[in-house]
Structures are given as structure tokens and as C-alpha cells.
Design a protein around this motif. Structure first.
Motif, PDB file in Angstrom:
ATOM      1  N   GLY A 149       0.827  -1.211   0.000  1.00 15.16           N
ATOM      2  CA  GLY A 149       0.000   0.000   0.000  1.00 15.16           C
ATOM      3  C   GLY A 149       0.854   1.251   0.000  1.00 15.16           C
ATOM      4  O   GLY A 149       0.604   2.194  -0.762  1.00 15.16           O
ATOM      5  N   GLN A 185      -2.323  11.170  -0.283  1.00 15.89           N
ATOM      6  CA  GLN A 185      -3.460  11.316   0.647  1.00 15.89           C
ATOM      7  C   GLN A 185      -3.312  10.288   1.781  1.00 15.89           C
ATOM      8  O   GLN A 185      -2.233  10.185   2.353  1.00 15.89           O
ATOM      9  CB  GLN A 185      -4.787  11.168  -0.111  1.00 15.89           C
ATOM     10  N   GLY A 186      -4.382   9.526   2.072  1.00 10.41           N
ATOM     11  CA  GLY A 186      -4.259   8.532   3.148  1.00 10.41           C
ATOM     12  C   GLY A 186      -3.953   7.137   2.636  1.00 10.41           C
ATOM     13  O   GLY A 186      -3.923   6.182   3.410  1.00 10.41           O
ATOM     14  N   LYS A 187      -3.725   7.025   1.322  1.00 13.51           N
ATOM     15  CA  LYS A 187      -3.653   5.687   0.716  1.00 13.51           C
ATOM     16  C   LYS A 187      -2.426   4.879   1.130  1.00 13.51           C
ATOM     17  O   LYS A 187      -2.423   3.661   1.006  1.00 13.51           O
ATOM     18  CB  LYS A 187      -3.687   5.811  -0.805  1.00 13.51           C
ATOM     19  N   GLY A 188      -1.412   5.554   1.615  1.00 18.30           N
ATOM     20  CA  GLY A 188      -0.207   4.838   2.042  1.00 18.30           C
ATOM     21  C   GLY A 188      -0.219   4.528   3.529  1.00 18.30           C
ATOM     22  O   GLY A 188       0.820   4.271   4.105  1.00 18.30           O
ATOM     23  N   CYS A 189      -1.404   4.566   4.158  1.00 13.91           N
ATOM     24  CA  CYS A 189      -1.542   4.341   5.599  1.00 13.91           C
ATOM     25  C   CYS A 189      -0.745   5.345   6.408  1.00 13.91           C
ATOM     26  O   CYS A 189       0.161   5.002   7.171  1.00 13.91           O
ATOM     27  CB  CYS A 189      -1.183   2.918   6.004  1.00 13.91           C
ATOM     28  N   MET A 245      -4.748   8.270   8.158  1.00 16.62           N
ATOM     29  CA  MET A 245      -5.641   7.528   7.252  1.00 16.62           C
ATOM     30  C   MET A 245      -6.294   8.425   6.203  1.00 16.62           C
ATOM     31  O   MET A 245      -7.232   8.026   5.529  1.00 16.62           O
ATOM     32  CB  MET A 245      -6.761   6.805   8.021  1.00 16.62           C
TER      33      MET A 245
ATOM     34  N   THR B  78      -6.820  -3.747   2.849  1.00 14.27           N
ATOM     35  CA  THR B  78      -5.864  -3.403   1.789  1.00 14.27           C
ATOM     36  C   THR B  78      -6.395  -2.179   1.038  1.00 14.27           C
ATOM     37  O   THR B  78      -7.539  -1.759   1.248  1.00 14.27           O
ATOM     38  CB  THR B  78      -5.622  -4.599   0.843  1.00 14.27           C
ATOM     39  N   THR B  79      -5.570  -1.590   0.190  1.00 12.35           N
ATOM     40  CA  THR B  79      -5.940  -0.365  -0.525  1.00 12.35           C
ATOM     41  C   THR B  79      -7.099  -0.619  -1.486  1.00 12.35           C
ATOM     42  O   THR B  79      -7.015  -1.493  -2.350  1.00 12.35           O
ATOM     43  CB  THR B  79      -4.721   0.160  -1.305  1.00 12.35           C
ATOM     44  N   ARG B  82      -7.779   0.149  -5.996  1.00 14.55           N
ATOM     45  CA  ARG B  82      -7.511  -0.791  -7.094  1.00 14.55           C
ATOM     46  C   ARG B  82      -8.799  -1.458  -7.582  1.00 14.55           C
ATOM     47  O   ARG B  82      -8.853  -1.986  -8.683  1.00 14.55           O
ATOM     48  CB  ARG B  82      -6.497  -1.849  -6.654  1.00 14.55           C
ATOM     49  N   LYS B 102      -9.536   0.459   2.793  1.00 12.48           N
ATOM     50  CA  LYS B 102      -8.793   1.638   3.250  1.00 12.48           C
ATOM     51  C   LYS B 102      -8.414   2.522   2.065  1.00 12.48           C
ATOM     52  O   LYS B 102      -8.350   2.052   0.926  1.00 12.48           O
ATOM     53  CB  LYS B 102      -7.546   1.234   4.029  1.00 12.48           C
ATOM     54  N   GLY B 103      -8.199   3.793   2.367  1.00 13.51           N
ATOM     55  CA  GLY B 103      -7.710   4.734   1.360  1.00 13.51           C
ATOM     56  C   GLY B 103      -8.812   5.393   0.545  1.00 13.51           C
ATOM     57  O   GLY B 103      -8.556   6.345  -0.175  1.00 13.51           O
ATOM     58  N   HIS B 122     -14.277   2.796   6.122  1.00 14.38           N
ATOM     59  CA  HIS B 122     -12.817   2.829   6.170  1.00 14.38           C
ATOM     60  C   HIS B 122     -12.358   2.151   7.460  1.00 14.38           C
ATOM     61  O   HIS B 122     -12.667   2.615   8.553  1.00 14.38           O
ATOM     62  CB  HIS B 122     -12.342   4.288   6.143  1.00 14.38           C
ATOM     63  N   GLY B 125      -6.026   1.154   8.412  1.00 16.06           N
ATOM     64  CA  GLY B 125      -4.976   0.450   7.685  1.00 16.06           C
ATOM     65  C   GLY B 125      -3.824   0.109   8.614  1.00 16.06           C
ATOM     66  O   GLY B 125      -3.399   0.937   9.407  1.00 16.06           O
ATOM     67  N   VAL B 177     -11.147  16.072   1.853  1.00 16.13           N
ATOM     68  CA  VAL B 177      -9.767  16.220   2.331  1.00 16.13           C
ATOM     69  C   VAL B 177      -8.832  16.517   1.162  1.00 16.13           C
ATOM     70  O   VAL B 177      -7.936  17.350   1.271  1.00 16.13           O
ATOM     71  CB  VAL B 177      -9.322  14.960   3.119  1.00 16.13           C
ATOM     72  N   LEU B 178      -9.076  15.858   0.032  1.00 12.78           N
ATOM     73  CA  LEU B 178      -8.243  16.088  -1.161  1.00 12.78           C
ATOM     74  C   LEU B 178      -8.337  17.551  -1.616  1.00 12.78           C
ATOM     75  O   LEU B 178      -7.326  18.214  -1.853  1.00 12.78           O
ATOM     76  CB  LEU B 178      -8.658  15.157  -2.302  1.00 12.78           C
ATOM     77  N   SER B 181      -6.575  19.867   0.861  1.00 12.00           N
ATOM     78  CA  SER B 181      -5.111  19.736   0.863  1.00 12.00           C
ATOM     79  C   SER B 181      -4.515  20.312  -0.416  1.00 12.00           C
ATOM     80  O   SER B 181      -3.418  20.873  -0.397  1.00 12.00           O
ATOM     81  CB  SER B 181      -4.684  18.284   1.078  1.00 12.00           C
TER      82      SER B 181
END
Lengths: 297, 190
Positions: A149, A185-189, A245, B78-79, B82, B102-103, B122, B125, B177-178, B181
Motif C-alpha cells: 500500500g 493522501q491517506g492511501k499509504g496508511c 488515514m 488493503t488499498t 484498485r 482503506k484509502g 474505512h 490500515g 480532504v483532497l 489539501s
């Protein structure tokens, strides 16, 4: 070559894998506790940090994987001249297979063409072994388990970068690093830790970015320009308010480590490796009998 | 803290909003990359997914050599992104009411959540131990030929902690959030 691995070395590496998978190093635990304290009561971010802290304690108690994605198994071996790398690789592979059957590691190695899982974490490129010859007689083994991830959030930029107006200078470097944080963003934990390399070719840049992650979080970069940039990236990233997250919040990054390599006149790469909060790295010094004599983190 | 108990219903799902912290109890099925590809390729799911939840997770499982029973060793999310090309189809064709991962996910999934009545939960993670502890039994496994992490595991959970980050009314915490940011980023690099 003798094909039987050194059993004492296998046992020591198995213990290194067990501890790395289940126990975060003290420097990482410290910054995670601080991040938990910083988040505001009643928020999604506080809740995430609370569960993260519970998970760290539980994994240590159960001696179980902190995260089910036990990641790419990256060994960095620092050895004296004349060291037998082939014998070490044999023992490392055996230790990885043993750790997988004990559940310290997930079956995590997949044939890229057929999709078949090897079932034991061994295959072309797995585990990932990097040898470095150093002065002196000591044998140091540093291990990092880096999940998919966060690895997927890594990025490599080639400067100048037109869209970001990032030039071939430290201001440009800062822009692309922050861009990688925004894109993750939060995708990499997150909250995450960045390892960054400025320069090198594409391959060496990414390798150096991961070597940077072997530094302790509270160390100081000997280069004052990089030291300042490391601190600035953390402060600026936290202003992005992506939070744990990606829920929004006070802490987006827990740390940033930056190294520099020479480059060709034609190239200027900035390679960013994103590491998740479950920053599993450990290291040991092994004595002449391949027993663990010291833990490094 | 809200509670959501099995059997899950469209009504209960429609009540949930972005930011809700929810404890889920009941049944869920793991499904990640290979399962979604398998369904997308036109294969029928091995179980009826109507009103069920899909958990984006590739757990670490150990099988007892004597009893052949499986035990969860670690099982965090997991992410999810995908599965973005496929997730809405699974909502449309098989009637799932929850996706746990997650993500966060993208617009296609968000539109699917609204249209078909589904929520994105969510999970935290990396919290594989806390989450494994909330899995009280492993009741079945399907599609084992995809490999253990990719197989479809049928799990019983109690008080499985999640945050709703995409609801069935078009709300997405990830989009919010995106945007914020990105705005902040533009200021920081000026």
C-alpha cells in the motif's frame, strides 16, 4: 558451494524477522504516541490513532504481524571484506520460508506473469538482498518490511517539472516532495514517513530513498541544507491536514529523511519512498557464531 | 459510536453519514484484486452477496494441520482504489450494501453507493491485530485457487471498528480532504 544453510544464522534471522514483523522500533513508537496526543478529541483522526496504538501493543503481546501485508522483505547487510554473500542468501531464504510457515510473514510473493503465489515468499527478487562491504569485522543485518500500500505511493520526479513549476534547485525539490504527499493522501496508511533521494539514476535513486529510511527518526542530517529541508517537509505536510488515514487532522507525516547522490548533467531525479505508520525496521549485529549480540533500533 | 448488526439492510445503510464511527457485527466476505477481476470477467460469485459486505483484505491465515480449521493471524484492510473499475458493478449485479477497505475510492464507486444503496467503511490500515481480534471465526473459504491472500474468506466479526468515509448520499470525506489539501498545497509552494 555447500547448499546447507548455517542453522545458527537461520535462527538469528528468523528472530530478526519475528521481531521486525511484530514490534515497532522505539523511535517510531515515540512519534506515533506524540501524534496521538496531538489529535483533537472526538475526531476520526483521534480514533484512528487510538486504534493504531492499541494495535502496536497487541502485535507485540501476540508476537503477530502488526500488519497483514508483511511487505517486501528488504535486507541490507553490512559485512567485512571476504564475506560469503551466497551463504548468507541461502540462510536468509531459509529464514524467510520458516517465518512464513510460522505466520510471521504472509504468503506474499507472486509470479508476475502467471499470478501464482510461491507460498513461501521466495522467488526471483524475493527476498530483496542488498550487500554493502564495510571496514571492520562486524556483521550488521538491517531488515525492513515494506507493505504494498505504501510502496504504491512512491513517486519519482524528473526536474524541471513543468506543471509544478519545479526547477532544478532546492525549492523545486521541495515542491515535488510535497506533491507526492498530496497525491498519496491517506492511501499509504498515513501518518507516513518519507525516504527521499535527490539525484542518482532512476534505479539508484529509489534504492537510496529506502536506505534513508534506515536512519533513526531522531537523528540529524549532517548536511545543514538537507536537515532544514527534512524539518520543513514535515511541518509543511502537516499543514496539508490530510491526517491519519486521510481522515483529516494534525499529523500527515511523522518524519522525512533525505539523501543526495550525484547526477548526470542531463538528469535530475527526486525519488520518494513513502513508508506507512507501521514502519517495520529492525537490525542486529551478529557475532562470529552468527548469534545476535546487539539490536540496532 | 454507532452499531451495525447482521443481517444488514438498505434502510440501516441509508442512515449512515460521512464521519460516523461504526462498530460492525456479523458476517463479511473478503474480496480483493483477484476476486473483483474474477467477477468482472463474468464469473458468478460463489455465494449470494445480496445485502452482504465485501472486505478488501488479504489476511494471514494459519491452518491447523489436524482439524483443518483456519485461524486469522492478521487481517487489516488493503488499498481499495484498485477495485475502483469493478466495485460499482458488484453493487449493481450482486446487491452488496457495504464495502470495507482503506484509502477510499473514486467517483464511480461513490455514484454506485448512491444509486444502489451502499456505504464505504474505512477500516484502520495496518491495524491487523486489533481487527483480527474482532474476527471471531472463519466459517468458510471460496476461490482458494486464487491463493490465500486473494481467496474469498467468510468471516464472523464482533464490533469491527470503521469510519464511514463515503455514504449513500453522495458524501465523500476523501473528496473533501483532497480538495482542502490541494488548496493548502497551492499556498505552500507559492
Amino acid at each position: 558451494m555447500d547448499n546447507t544453510p548455517d542453522q545458527s544464522l537461520v535462527e538469528s534471522l528468523l528472530e530478526l524477522i519475528r521481531v521486525t514483523s511484530s514490534t515497532l522500533p522505539a523511535d517510531v513508537k515515540k512519534v506515533i504516541k506524540e501524534a496521538h496526543a496531538r489529535e483533537k478529541e472526538g475526531t476520526n483522526a483521534k480514533y484512528a490513532m487510538q486504534i493504531i496504538n492499541e494495535n502496536i501493543a497487541l502485535a507485540e503481546k501476540n508476537s503477530g504481524p502488526i500488519c497483514q501485508d508483511t511487505g517486501t522483505i528488504i535486507f541490507n547487510v553490512y559485512h567485512p571484506p571476504g564475506f560469503n554473500q551466497g551463504k548468507f542468501s541461502l540462510a536468509a531464504k531459509q529464514a524467510v520460508m520458516n517465518a512464513t510457515s510460522k505466520g510471521y510473514l504472509r504468503q506474499n510473493s507472486v509470479d508476475s506473469l502467471t499470478g501464482k503465489n510461491s507460498g513461501n515468499n521466495v522467488g526471483p527478487g524475493h527476498p530483496s538482498l542488498h550487500f554493502h562491504e564495510h571496514e571492520g569485522n562486524s556483521l550488521e543485518v538491517r531488515l525492513m518490511l515494506k507493505g504494498g500500500g505504501c510502496e504504491n505511493m512512491g513517486a519519482q520526479y524528473s526536474l524541471p517539472h513543468t506543471e509544478l513549476s519545479a526547477d532544478r534547485d532546492i525549492v523545486g525539490v521541495r515542491k515535488v516532495i510535497l506533491d507526492a504527499v498530496v497525491k498519496a493522501q491517506g492511501k499509504g496508511c498515513g501518518p507516513g514517513i518519507l525516504g527521499v533521494a535527490i539525484g542518482g539514476d532512476r534505479g539508484d535513486g529509489y534504492i537510496e530513498s529506502k536506505v534513508q529510511l534506515l536512519r533513526k527518526l531522531d537523528d540529524k542530517n549532517p548536511n545543514p541544507v538537507l536537515d532544514e529541508l527534512e524539518k520543513d517537509i514535515v511541518v509543511a505536510s502537516n499543514k496539508l491536514a490530510i491526517g491519519p488515514m486521510g481522515f483529516g487532522g494534525e499529523t500527515t507525516l511523522l518524519g522525512c529523511k533525505i539523501g543526495v547522490l550525484n547526477r548526470l548533467p542531463a538528469s535530475y531525479f527526486v525519488s520518494v519512498s513513502y513508508m506507512c505508520w507501521a514502519f517495520r525496521r529492525q537490525g542486529v549485529v551478529l557475532n562470529g557464531a552468527s548469534k545476535i549480540s546487539k539490536w540496532l533500533y | 459510536m454507532k452499531k451495525l448488526n447482521y443481517p444488514f439492510t438498505q434502510e440501516a445503510i441509508r442512515e449512515l453519514k460521512v464521519g460516523d464511527m461504526v462498530l460492525i457485527s456479523g458476517k463479511m466476505f473478503t474480496g480483493r484484486d483477484a476476486v473483483h477481476k474474477y467477477l468482472h470477467d463474468g464469473n458468478k460469485p460463489p455465494v449470494d452477496l445480496k445485502n452482504q459486505m465485501i472486505y478488501h483484505c488479504g489476511p494471514v491465515m494459519l491452518q491447523d494441520p489436524k482439524t483443518k480449521k483456519y485461524k486469522v493471524v492478521a487481517a487489516g484492510p488493503t488499498t481499495s482504489i484498485r477495485e475502483e473499475p469493478y466495485q460499482w458493478e458488484v453493487m449493481r449485479d450482486y446487491g452488496i450494501v457495504g464495502v470495507i477497505g482503506k484509502g477510499g475510492m473514486g467517483q464511480k464507486t461513490l455514484d454506485g453507493c448512491k444509486k444502489y444503496g451502499c456505504v464505504y467503511f474505512h477500516a484502520i490500515g495496518g491495524a491487523a491485530q486489533v481487527l483480527a481480534e474482532r474476527i471471531t471465526s472463519v466459517d468458510n473459504v471460496y476461490l482458494m485457487e486464487l491463493g490465500s491472500p486473494e481467496a474469498m474468506w467468510e468471516l464472523q466479526v464482533v464490533d469491527f471498528p470503521c469510519v464511514v468515509t463515503m455514504d449513500s448520499h453522495g458524501g465523500s470525506l476523501h473528496a473533501e480532504v483532497l480538495e482542502k489539501s490541494k488548496g493548502k498545497f497551492a499556498e505552500l509552494i507559492k
